[in-house]
Enzyme design. Structure first.
Site, PDB file in Angstrom:
ATOM      1  N   LYS A  52       0.850  -1.205   0.000  1.00  0.00           N
ATOM      2  CA  LYS A  52       0.000   0.000   0.000  1.00  0.00           C
ATOM      3  C   LYS A  52       0.880   1.249   0.000  1.00  0.00           C
ATOM      4  O   LYS A  52       0.626   2.194  -0.743  1.00  0.00           O
ATOM      5  CB  LYS A  52      -0.940  -0.013   1.219  1.00  0.00           C
ATOM      6  N   GLN A  96      -4.696  -1.466   9.470  1.00  0.00           N
ATOM      7  CA  GLN A  96      -4.572  -2.796   8.880  1.00  0.00           C
ATOM      8  C   GLN A  96      -5.175  -3.849   9.806  1.00  0.00           C
ATOM      9  O   GLN A  96      -4.893  -3.878  11.007  1.00  0.00           O
ATOM     10  CB  GLN A  96      -3.080  -3.100   8.581  1.00  0.00           C
ATOM     11  N   ASP A 119     -11.112   2.572   3.630  1.00  0.00           N
ATOM     12  CA  ASP A 119     -11.364   1.127   3.509  1.00  0.00           C
ATOM     13  C   ASP A 119     -12.849   0.847   3.251  1.00  0.00           C
ATOM     14  O   ASP A 119     -13.210  -0.257   2.821  1.00  0.00           O
ATOM     15  CB  ASP A 119     -10.980   0.412   4.810  1.00  0.00           C
TER      16      ASP A 119
HETATM   17  N1  GUN Z   1      -6.590  -6.876   5.992  1.00  0.00           N
HETATM   18  C1  GUN Z   1      -6.815  -7.642   4.893  1.00  0.00           C
HETATM   19  N2  GUN Z   1      -7.389  -6.902   3.920  1.00  0.00           N
HETATM   20  C2  GUN Z   1      -7.529  -5.656   4.415  1.00  0.00           C
HETATM   21  C3  GUN Z   1      -8.055  -4.447   3.868  1.00  0.00           C
HETATM   22  O1  GUN Z   1      -8.529  -4.367   2.733  1.00  0.00           O
HETATM   23  N3  GUN Z   1      -8.009  -3.359   4.695  1.00  0.00           N
HETATM   24  C4  GUN Z   1      -7.512  -3.420   5.956  1.00  0.00           C
HETATM   25  N4  GUN Z   1      -7.537  -2.304   6.688  1.00  0.00           N
HETATM   26  N5  GUN Z   1      -7.032  -4.536   6.485  1.00  0.00           N
HETATM   27  C5  GUN Z   1      -7.038  -5.642   5.711  1.00  0.00           C
END
Ligand code: GUN
Length: 287
Positions: A52, A96, A119
Site C-alpha cells: 500500500k 490494517q 477502507d
Molecule cells: N486486511 C486484509 N485486507 C484488508 C483491507 O482491505 N483493509 C484493511 N484495513 N485490512 C485488511
C-alpha cells in the site's frame, strides 16, 4: 474458451489515471495524504502494508506510517485515530486488520471518521452503500466492478451469484451488483444445492476461502468467473478458490490468481484516497 481478465493491466491503468489526477491536484496546492496504521508485526500484514505504501509513493500520495507495538492498548490506538481524524492534512486513515485480540476491531473501525474511511468499513459507509448514497466502498468489491466494466462485461439485467457473505467482500459485492441493476443471489456455506445455484450465474463471484473448490460442474457455459481467493498450494504456488484450468474451457471470461482481483484492491484504495482529498465521493465510479 475464456478470455483472461487482466487485473494487473487494469489496475496499472487506474494507477496511471490517479497519478495524473494527483499531479493536477498538487498543481492546485492540494496534497493527498494517507495514514497507515499497523499494530504488531504479522508478516502477511507487513507485506500488504508495504504494498500500500509503495502504491502511494508511485501515485504521489503522501503516506504517514504508524508501526505500533503488539502490546499497544485499544485506548492508545483510539487516541491516535482521534488525532488523525482532527488533522486537516490527513485525508484517509487505514488500520490494517486483523488487530491483536485484545483490541475490539469494530470499535476501532467505528472510531475512524466516515470522511476518512478509505477502507469503506465504517457502518456509515456500509449503510450508505446499502441505501444508494455516495460513500466509500470496500476496495475489493469496488475493484471487481471496475474489472468487469473495463473488460466490457455487461452487468445490468444479468444473473449474478456471489459465494461468500463477509462484511468486506460478499455483502458489499452483492450491494454493488444490485446497484448496477443485476439480479443478485448470495450463496454461502449453508446454501443447499450450491451447484444448482451457481449454474444460474452469468457472473459468478467466488469468495469462499477454499483452494480450487469451484470446478466446471459449478459453472454455466459462457459465464464470467471472478475469483477473490488467494492461497498457497502444496508446491508453494499461489492459487484461488476457483480451479482455473478446469473452468477455463467452459466460461467466457475468468480472473487469474495471481494477477486478477488482488491488484485491484490496492488500486481502489488509492482511488478512495484521491477521492477523499478531492472532497467528493463517487462510490463505485471512482476513476
Ligand atoms: N486486511 C486484509 N485486507 C484488508 C483491507 O482491505 N483493509 C484493511 N484495513 N485490512 C485488511
Amino acid at each position: 474458451m475464456a478470455n483472461q481478465i487482466d487485473g494487473k493491466k487494469i489496475s496499472a491503468q487506474i494507477k496511471e489515471e490517479l497519478k495524473e489526477r494527483v499531479t493536477a491536484m498538487e498543481a492546485e496546492g492540494k496534497k493527498v495524504t494517507l495514514a497507515v496504521i499497523q499494530v504488531g508485526k504479522d508478516p502477511a500484514s507487513s507485506v500488504y502494508v508495504g504494498n500500500k505504501k509503495k502504491a502511494c509513493a508511485y501515485i504521489g500520495i503522501h503516506s504517514l506510517s504508524y508501526e505500533l507495538e503488539e502490546e499497544t492498548s485499544q485506548e492508545e490506538l483510539l487516541a491516535l485515530i482521534e488525532e488523525l481524524n482532527g488533522r486537516k492534512d490527513v485525508n484517509g486513515i487505514l488500520v490494517q486488520l486483523p488487530l491483536p485480540s485484545h483490541i475490539d476491531e469494530n470499535r476501532v473501525i467505528r472510531a475512524i471518521r466516515p470522511e476518512k474511511d478509505v477502507d469503506g468499513f465504517h457502518p456509515e459507509s456500509v449503510g450508505k452503500l446499502c441505501i444508494g448514497q455516495p460513500g466509500f466502498v470496500s476496495c475489493t468489491p469496488a475493484g471487481i466492478i471496475q474489472l468487469l466494466k473495463r473488460s466490457g462485461i455487461e452487468i445490468a439485467g444479468k444473473e449474478c451469484v456471489v459465494i461468500g457473505r463477509s462484511n468486506i467482500v460478499g455483502k458489499p459485492m452483492a450491494l454493488l451488483l444490485l446497484r448496477e441493476n443485476a439480479t443478485v443471489t448470495v450463496a454461502h456455506s449453508k446454501t443447499e444445492n450450491l451447484k444448482e445455484v451457481t449454474k444460474r450465474a452469468d457472473i459468478l463471484v467466488v469468495a469462499v476461502g477454499k483452494p480450487k473448490m469451484i470446478t466446471k460442474e459449478y459453472i454455466k457455459e459462457g459465464a464470467v468467473v471472478v475469483d477473490v481467493g488467494i492461497h498457497r498450494n502444496e508446491e508453494n504456488k499461489l492459487c484461488g478458490d476457483v480451479d482455473y484450468d478446469d473452468v477455463w474451457p467452459v466460461c467466457s471470461a475468468v480472473t487469474p490468481v495471481p494477477g486478477g482481483v488482488g491488484p485491484m484492491t490496492i488500486a481502489m484504495l488509492m482511488s478512495n484516497c484521491v477521492e477523499s482529498a478531492g472532497g467528493w465521493f463517487s462510490g463505485s465510479e471512482p476513476v
